[in-house]
Scaffold this active site. Structure first.
Site, PDB file in Angstrom:
ATOM      1  CE  LYS A 204      -3.211   2.286   3.018  1.00 29.94           C
ATOM      2  NZ  LYS A 204      -3.647   2.180   4.376  1.00 29.94           N
TER       3      LYS A 204
ATOM      4  CG  ASP B  81      -8.356   4.122   2.475  1.00 29.46           C
ATOM      5  OD1 ASP B  81      -9.181   3.860   1.790  1.00 29.46           O
ATOM      6  OD2 ASP B  81      -8.328   5.029   3.098  1.00 29.46           O
TER       7      ASP B  81
END
Ligand code: SF4
Length: 222
Positions: free
Chosen positions: A127, A146
């Site tokens: 990420k 997210d």
């Protein structure tokens, strides 16, 4: 209910992106930074912290440690104190010093430009790597997933998964690659403003026409 074909999902996704772009023009990360390395540091700090909390710390931090070398040579105890308001500050202080050393020693002082290389840096997962590539270099190699992207993409019927890796794979299969970077920014804004976790505001949502979950919540049922 009949399962929506991939073709239909792609058409609907295109319309969702069009509407989101209209409502959230120029959506970008809310982290403050000047250089790609500062973006990397801010993104490491933002794990388990709000962007607002990170932005409160980084101006003084970047002034005190103005280069990659300055972070690489930082005193660990002192950096821990600098990061005392950040959750998991000690772990992040170690990650920032170590990753800065790796950038200097293994990558000639340049922040890598692929996910594979970025995840070799301490404290950097997929990420964080995607955030740095997308925002720092404009490279879309993945979709940043997210908590808002997980929730809103699910409600929009673009994934049936809860696992971020599988969600990312679904989104990469339906979104044009040119939308991968902006998708996260727009969905985060939408997730904060309208499609909130507890009380999504479907009556005010510009996506209600293309959302299979519209009005399907206890507080909106009569
Ligand atoms: Fe979220 Fe409701 Fe909008 Fe769908 S219609 S995206 S559930 S706020």
């Amino acid at each position: 209910m009949a399962r929506e074909s991939l073709k239909k999902i792609r058409e609907r996704t295109k319309e969702i992106v069009r509407i989101l772009r209209e409502h959230y023009p120029g959506a970008r990360t809310s982290l403050d930074y000047q250089t790609v390395h500062q973006l990397l540091v801010a993104t490491i700090l933002s794990q388990q912290n709000t962007d607002k909390g990170v932005n409160a710390v980084t101006p003084a931090l970047f002034q005190k440690y103005p280069t990659i070398a300055a972070f690489a040579n930082a005193d660990l105890q002192e950096l821990m104190v600098d990061l005392r308001s950040i959750n998991y500050g000690p772990t992040k202080a170690r990650a920032i010093i170590e990753s800065s050393r790796q950038i200097l020693d293994e990558f000639g002082g340049e922040i890598p430009r692929t996910i594979d290389k970025l995840v070799r840096l301490r404290g950097v997962g997929r990420k964080t790597a995607s955030v740095v590539l997308g925002n720092g270099y404009g490279i879309a190699e993945g979709v940043v997933v997210d908590t808002h992207v997980i929730r809103v993409s699910g409600r929009l019927g673009l994934t049936a998964h809860k696992d971020p890796v599988k969600i990312e794979r679904d989104l990469m299969g339906t979104l044009p690659q040119t939308d991968w970077i902006d998708w996260t920014h727009m969905i985060i804004l939408h997730g904060r403003a309208i499609c909130t976790a507890r009380r999504p505001d479907c009556p005010e949502c510009p996506l209600q026409r293309v959302c299979p979950s519209a009005f399907d919540f206890p507080h909106l049922r009569r």
